[in-house]
Design a protein around this motif. Structure first.
Motif: not given
Ligand code: HEM
Length: 200
Positions: A39, A56, A60, A156, A161
């Protein structure tokens, strides 16, 4: 009254407490970093955004591994029971909320991993700049992986959210127990905090 006293003076195991707080810290960091990197990209710049994405992914995957251990631990070690005087509907709500949190604790890292695995950018994941981490099978070889990655990113983000909403409910429940009911249920999850509530 005896069972009320017992349930409120029983703590979670040290392993369950450690996993709870490690995962909680990881999830809070992931929410802050996730929101910053998606954002606020224009404010923080491309290099910083890239670094935040790598961090992240690292945190994650760590949360995913810790969540697997936590769920295995939960299945093999019974947690202390909820206070006996809690109405059945509240007990049901508490159990339901906890299981939803477990589902998201696994589901969010898995969908995040799937987003990265299907990304058309084909960027390697190296956890904490040290440990190479593989992509999920099949996804990197899809013909339409850009579209798949986009949909998974959407899942995701909405999952994240939903988790934020559930965490607000979780905090509100803890607040209600500590400040309104004053049964000090929090002490069961905090090492060193004196067990036992006002009613004992
Ligand atoms: C409990 C685990 C996780 C939480 C709470 C979390 C939380 C979030 C949040 C809040 C966002 C932003 C969402 C938005 O666009 O408003 C996000 C985006 C993202 N996360 Fe995670 N995440 C987690 C695990 C992971 C893992 C393990 C990976 C990759 C190995 C990952 C990859 C990404 C990517 C690539 C985005 C961007 C998605 C997009 O914009 O298309 N996340 N995540």
């Amino acid at each position: 009254m005896a069972s009320l006293k017992t349930s409120l003076s029983e703590r979670y195991t040290a392993v369950a407490i450690l996993l709870h707080w490690l995962i909680a810290a990881g999830i809070l960091a992931l929410i802050v970093i996730g929101l910053l990197m998606t954002q606020f990209q224009s404010t923080i710049g491309p290099m910083e955004t890239f670094s935040l994405f790598q961090l992240h992914k690292s945190i994650g995957i760590t949360v995913l591994l810790l969540a697997v251990i936590r769920i295995l631990w939960r299945f093999t070690h019974k947690p202390p029971s909820l206070p006996a005087d809690m109405p059945p509907v509240e007990k049901g709500a508490a159990h339901g909320l906890h299981w939803l949190l477990y589902v998201l604790m696994l589901g969010l890292p898995l969908t995040g991993w799937a987003v990265v695995s299907s990304s058309p950018f084909n960027l390697p994941t190296v956890l904490y700049h040290l440990v190479p981490w593989p992509d999920l099978p099949i996804l990197p070889h899809l013909a339409n992986k850009g579209a798949v990655s986009h949909v998974l990113g959407w899942v995701h983000a909405y999952g994240a959210w939903t988790l934020i909403g559930l965490l607000v409910v979780h905090f509100a429940a803890v607040f209600r127990h500590q400040v309104i009911k004053r049964d000090n249920i929090l002490a069961r999850m905090v090492p060193g905090m004196k067990l036992g509530g006002r009613r004992q």
